[in-house]
Design an enzyme around this catalytic site. Structure first.
Site, PDB file in Angstrom:
ATOM      1  N   LYS A 136      -9.498   0.408 -60.791  1.00 57.91           N
ATOM      2  CA  LYS A 136      -9.935   1.238 -59.650  1.00 57.91           C
ATOM      3  C   LYS A 136     -10.963   2.279 -60.084  1.00 57.91           C
ATOM      4  O   LYS A 136     -12.019   2.415 -59.474  1.00 57.91           O
ATOM      5  CB  LYS A 136      -8.723   1.961 -59.048  1.00 57.91           C
ATOM      6  CG  LYS A 136      -9.117   3.058 -58.076  1.00 57.91           C
ATOM      7  CD  LYS A 136      -7.930   3.823 -57.536  1.00 57.91           C
ATOM      8  CE  LYS A 136      -7.457   4.971 -58.400  1.00 57.91           C
ATOM      9  NZ  LYS A 136      -8.029   6.286 -58.133  1.00 57.91           N
ATOM     10  N   ASN A 137     -10.647   3.011 -61.162  1.00 51.13           N
ATOM     11  CA  ASN A 137     -11.509   4.132 -61.521  1.00 51.13           C
ATOM     12  C   ASN A 137     -12.833   3.702 -62.140  1.00 51.13           C
ATOM     13  O   ASN A 137     -13.728   4.530 -62.335  1.00 51.13           O
ATOM     14  CB  ASN A 137     -10.762   5.114 -62.421  1.00 51.13           C
ATOM     15  CG  ASN A 137      -9.747   5.921 -61.615  1.00 51.13           C
ATOM     16  OD1 ASN A 137      -9.776   5.911 -60.380  1.00 51.13           O
ATOM     17  ND2 ASN A 137      -8.833   6.599 -62.302  1.00 51.13           N
ATOM     18  N   CYS A 176      -6.919  19.116 -54.720  1.00 48.16           N
ATOM     19  CA  CYS A 176      -5.991  18.050 -54.339  1.00 48.16           C
ATOM     20  C   CYS A 176      -4.619  18.382 -54.913  1.00 48.16           C
ATOM     21  O   CYS A 176      -4.457  19.405 -55.581  1.00 48.16           O
ATOM     22  CB  CYS A 176      -6.515  16.674 -54.734  1.00 48.16           C
ATOM     23  SG  CYS A 176      -6.157  16.145 -56.373  1.00 48.16           S
ATOM     24  N   ARG A 182      -9.260  21.037 -59.303  1.00 48.83           N
ATOM     25  CA  ARG A 182     -10.299  20.046 -59.536  1.00 48.83           C
ATOM     26  C   ARG A 182     -11.694  20.482 -59.083  1.00 48.83           C
ATOM     27  O   ARG A 182     -12.301  19.861 -58.206  1.00 48.83           O
ATOM     28  CB  ARG A 182      -9.901  18.700 -58.902  1.00 48.83           C
ATOM     29  CG  ARG A 182      -8.571  18.196 -59.438  1.00 48.83           C
ATOM     30  CD  ARG A 182      -8.219  16.847 -58.928  1.00 48.83           C
ATOM     31  NE  ARG A 182      -8.960  15.790 -59.595  1.00 48.83           N
ATOM     32  CZ  ARG A 182      -8.831  14.498 -59.292  1.00 48.83           C
ATOM     33  NH1 ARG A 182      -8.016  14.127 -58.335  1.00 48.83           N
ATOM     34  NH2 ARG A 182      -9.521  13.586 -59.935  1.00 48.83           N
ATOM     35  N   ASP A 198      -2.810   9.880 -66.241  1.00 49.53           N
ATOM     36  CA  ASP A 198      -2.452   8.979 -65.138  1.00 49.53           C
ATOM     37  C   ASP A 198      -1.223   8.127 -65.443  1.00 49.53           C
ATOM     38  O   ASP A 198      -0.787   7.334 -64.600  1.00 49.53           O
ATOM     39  CB  ASP A 198      -3.643   8.062 -64.794  1.00 49.53           C
ATOM     40  CG  ASP A 198      -4.768   8.839 -64.118  1.00 49.53           C
ATOM     41  OD1 ASP A 198      -4.542   9.981 -63.706  1.00 49.53           O
ATOM     42  OD2 ASP A 198      -5.880   8.288 -64.016  1.00 49.53           O
ATOM     43  N   ARG A 247      -3.659   3.229 -52.314  1.00 51.09           N
ATOM     44  CA  ARG A 247      -4.974   3.649 -52.793  1.00 51.09           C
ATOM     45  C   ARG A 247      -5.281   3.022 -54.147  1.00 51.09           C
ATOM     46  O   ARG A 247      -6.442   2.800 -54.469  1.00 51.09           O
ATOM     47  CB  ARG A 247      -5.019   5.170 -52.945  1.00 51.09           C
ATOM     48  CG  ARG A 247      -4.986   5.906 -51.618  1.00 51.09           C
ATOM     49  CD  ARG A 247      -5.232   7.351 -51.854  1.00 51.09           C
ATOM     50  NE  ARG A 247      -6.361   7.501 -52.771  1.00 51.09           N
ATOM     51  CZ  ARG A 247      -6.563   8.552 -53.547  1.00 51.09           C
ATOM     52  NH1 ARG A 247      -5.741   9.556 -53.529  1.00 51.09           N
ATOM     53  NH2 ARG A 247      -7.605   8.606 -54.349  1.00 51.09           N
TER      54      ARG A 247
HETATM   55  C1  EPZ Z   1     -10.660  11.093 -63.429  1.00 50.76           C
HETATM   56  O1  EPZ Z   1     -10.666  12.264 -62.609  1.00 50.76           O
HETATM   57  C2  EPZ Z   1      -9.755  10.094 -62.728  1.00 50.76           C
HETATM   58  N1  EPZ Z   1     -10.271   9.821 -61.407  1.00 50.76           N
HETATM   59  C3  EPZ Z   1      -8.332  10.642 -62.644  1.00 50.76           C
HETATM   60  O2  EPZ Z   1      -7.496   9.649 -62.076  1.00 50.76           O
HETATM   61  C4  EPZ Z   1      -7.858  10.972 -64.054  1.00 50.76           C
HETATM   62  O3  EPZ Z   1      -6.589  11.563 -63.966  1.00 50.76           O
HETATM   63  C5  EPZ Z   1      -8.834  11.924 -64.741  1.00 50.76           C
HETATM   64  O4  EPZ Z   1     -10.172  11.363 -64.727  1.00 50.76           O
HETATM   65  C6  EPZ Z   1      -8.480  12.229 -66.179  1.00 50.76           C
HETATM   66  O5  EPZ Z   1      -8.398  11.029 -66.905  1.00 50.76           O
HETATM   67  C7  EPZ Z   1     -11.236   8.948 -61.214  1.00 50.76           C
HETATM   68  O6  EPZ Z   1     -11.760   8.349 -62.134  1.00 50.76           O
HETATM   69  C8  EPZ Z   1     -11.629   8.685 -59.803  1.00 50.76           C
HETATM   70  P1  EPZ Z   1     -11.858  15.084 -65.103  1.00 50.76           P
HETATM   71  P2  EPZ Z   1     -11.753  13.366 -62.829  1.00 50.76           P
HETATM   72  O7  EPZ Z   1     -13.184  15.506 -64.572  1.00 50.76           O
HETATM   73  O8  EPZ Z   1     -13.010  12.748 -63.250  1.00 50.76           O
HETATM   74  C9  EPZ Z   1     -11.435  19.873 -64.802  1.00 50.76           C
HETATM   75  C10 EPZ Z   1      -6.017   8.723 -60.504  1.00 50.76           C
HETATM   76  O9  EPZ Z   1      -4.803   8.891 -60.269  1.00 50.76           O
HETATM   77  N2  EPZ Z   1     -12.820  19.887 -64.261  1.00 50.76           N
HETATM   78  O10 EPZ Z   1     -11.817  14.425 -66.440  1.00 50.76           O
HETATM   79  O11 EPZ Z   1     -11.760  14.226 -61.628  1.00 50.76           O
HETATM   80  C11 EPZ Z   1     -10.442  19.199 -63.864  1.00 50.76           C
HETATM   81  O12 EPZ Z   1     -10.000  20.062 -62.849  1.00 50.76           O
HETATM   82  C12 EPZ Z   1      -6.924   9.903 -60.780  1.00 50.76           C
HETATM   83  O13 EPZ Z   1      -6.558   7.610 -60.498  1.00 50.76           O
HETATM   84  C13 EPZ Z   1     -13.450  21.110 -64.056  1.00 50.76           C
HETATM   85  O14 EPZ Z   1     -12.884  22.184 -64.290  1.00 50.76           O
HETATM   86  O15 EPZ Z   1     -11.109  14.174 -64.041  1.00 50.76           O
HETATM   87  C14 EPZ Z   1      -9.365  18.758 -64.832  1.00 50.76           C
HETATM   88  O16 EPZ Z   1      -8.519  19.823 -65.091  1.00 50.76           O
HETATM   89  C15 EPZ Z   1      -6.232  11.221 -60.624  1.00 50.76           C
HETATM   90  N3  EPZ Z   1     -14.732  21.088 -63.580  1.00 50.76           N
HETATM   91  C16 EPZ Z   1     -10.158  18.408 -66.103  1.00 50.76           C
HETATM   92  O17 EPZ Z   1     -11.413  19.071 -65.959  1.00 50.76           O
HETATM   93  C17 EPZ Z   1     -15.403  19.933 -63.317  1.00 50.76           C
HETATM   94  O18 EPZ Z   1     -16.559  19.985 -62.883  1.00 50.76           O
HETATM   95  C18 EPZ Z   1     -10.428  16.917 -66.320  1.00 50.76           C
HETATM   96  O19 EPZ Z   1     -10.914  16.353 -65.118  1.00 50.76           O
HETATM   97  C19 EPZ Z   1     -14.747  18.709 -63.550  1.00 50.76           C
HETATM   98  C20 EPZ Z   1     -13.450  18.710 -64.029  1.00 50.76           C
END
Ligand code: EPZ
Length: 430
Positions: free
Chosen positions: A22-23, A120, A125, A310, A402
């Site tokens: 999915k991702n 969320c 996020r 995840d 989803r």
């Molecule tokens: C991706 O989310 C995945 N989603 C998530 O899967 C997964 O849990 C996550 O990566 C970590 O592996 C998709 O690929 C669609 P991050 P993403 O940016 O990209 C902070 C699922 O269940 N952050 O690596 O949003 C953020 O809040 C989902 O399939 C900022 O502060 O994750 C988090 O604490 C849930 N500022 C950390 O970084 C930003 O601009 C890592 O988030 C971006 C992120």
């Protein structure tokens, strides 16, 4: 709203084919906006999230055709022209990964208006790193009434970007934008998830010039135009890990096929430490759990190749029945223990303090109605339900839809009793 009913106690025996990730799929779909030629994606998962993104892309001008090809489900996306560079709140709110169209839209048309996704259930996020990366590439970013207005009328320009911490989404977003920027871009402290290497591989087939994807430094030489391509989505490592954990929790022997065991090495090592038998194959992995209780082990979630956040909820479900106390540390998201009180409804003994959960294994769980709060939390409740005595009803199944393709069918084929109940009234679907 549909619900899932599970009657626990059955051992799982058989084979589960793993779907495309999915991702990865949703980022690859966004990449299709970068070219006026068709992008054909094979091994596509059929999920609420991919359908949803397909609808958004159609609004932006894409023709989206789903088919059952020789290699399984495929989707061809073709956007000869961007007819609208606006992603409205209603759509981005429903699926935050829709935000990823921002970069491709600016890269291709020089402008975009995309709603901010908001928080969320698993955390705030923010998208500040995404926006900083686009700014570094020369886009002018204005925030107004909940929308990001991005402009780069003369095109994006390559830049050196060092992420202050690892973000999967920001790395992917920067990559999606930089491929059409003029000159060289270097991304430092980039995320190393397999989905990033997959995106880079697909973009390379489309004519992009990228090296280092899958490492923490990615180099991109911008090109002026990308072409169409055919690309197979990598297997879903989270689906693989989830079924591995289902078998480990419920007991039995299942071969997970069409997948990559090396994508979930951190999980498999922990399963072995707990006493589960793991047999690695070229096309997947077999999980065997016979006999007595497993040993409690500790985990800490980390960016890839660490233990995936995840899979944290599903691992917690396993640990509820282990012998001893397991400490689970969540380091990626600030609010990702919403499944703990629901697991407690099944009889689990869990205490949560900040980013740390202590799970004291119990001898048995007992079925109960529970509520899903997010995608991975929902499936952790299904896993616990498979091992619990009696019936568990998981409400709010739309979360599961989803991200898990044909969950009832895949588990049912291995002997689990998992049924979808239509609506709140409880009439059973055939
Ligand atoms: C991706 O989310 C995945 N989603 C998530 O899967 C997964 O849990 C996550 O990566 C970590 O592996 C998709 O690929 C669609 P991050 P993403 O940016 O990209 C902070 C699922 O269940 N952050 O690596 O949003 C953020 O809040 C989902 O399939 C900022 O502060 O994750 C988090 O604490 C849930 N500022 C950390 O970084 C930003 O601009 C890592 O988030 C971006 C992120």
């Amino acid at each position: 709203m549909d619900r899932i009913a599970i009657t626990g106690g059955a051992r799982l025996e058989g084979e589960i084919p793993i779907s495309g990730a999915k991702n990865s799929a949703i980022k690859l779909m966004a990449a299709s906006l970068l070219t006026d030629e068709p992008l054909r994606l094979t091994n596509m998962p059929r999920l609420a999230d991919t359908r949803f993104l397909g609808k958004l892309l159609q609004r932006l001008g894409a023709e989206v055709v789903e088919a059952d090809g020789v290699l399984g489900p495929e989707t061809t996306l073709h956007t000869p022209e961007i007819v609208s560079a606006i992603a409205p709140y209603d759509l981005v709110r429903q699926m935050r990964a829709s935000f990823n169209v921002l970069g491709p839209l600016v890269a291709r048309t020089g402008q975009a208006k995309v709603s901010l996704p908001g928080g969320c259930t698993i955390g705030a996020r923010p998208v500040d790193l995404h926006l900083k990366a686009l700014e570094a590439l020369g886009a002018r970013i204005d925030l107004h009434e909940g929308y990001v207005y991005a402009q780069a009328p003369r095109g994006l320009v390559g830049a050196e970007i060092e992420f202050p911490f690892i973000s999967v989404g920001a790395t992917e977003h920067a990559l999606l934008a930089a491929v059409l920027a003029s000159g060289q871009t270097i991304l430092r402290n980039a995320a190393r998830e397999p989905e990033i290497a997959d995106l880079a591989e697909c973009l390379t087939k489309m004519g992009a010039r990228i090296s280092g994807a899958g490492t923490s430094e990615i180099r991109i030489e911008g090109v002026s135009k990308l072409n169409g391509a055919t690309h197979a989505v990598i297997p879903d490592r989270i689906e693989t890990g989830t079924y591995a954990l289902a078998v480990a929790t419920a007991g039995g022997q299942v071969r997970l096929t069409g997948t990559r065991h090396d994508f979930i090495s951190a999980l498999l090592d922990k399963l072995e430490e707990a006493g589960v038998e793991v047999t690695r194959h070229d096309d997947g992995v077999t999980i065997t759990r016979n006999g007595g209780r497993l040993k409690a082990v500790e985990i800490e979630t980390d960016p890839y190749p660490g233990f995936a956040t995840d899979l944290q909820a599903q691992f917690m479900a396993l640990m509820t029945l282990a012998d001893g106390e397991s400490v689970i540390r969540e380091t990626i998201f600030e609010n990702r223990f919403m499944h703990a009180p629901e697991l407690a409804r099944l009889g689990a003994d869990i205490s949560v303090q900040g980013g740390e959960a202590r799970v004291r294994g119990v001898e048995a769980l007992e079925g109960a109605p529970v509520m899903a709060t997010d995608l991975r939390a929902s499936v952790s409740l299904v896993i616990a339900g498979l091992a619990a005595r009696g019936d568990t009803i998981v409400n709010r199944v739309y979360h599961l839809d989803r991200g898990f393709e044909r969950l009832e069918e895949k588990l049912g084929a291995c002997g689990a009793s998992v049924r979808r109940l239509k609506g709140d009234g409880g009439e059973e679907e055939s």
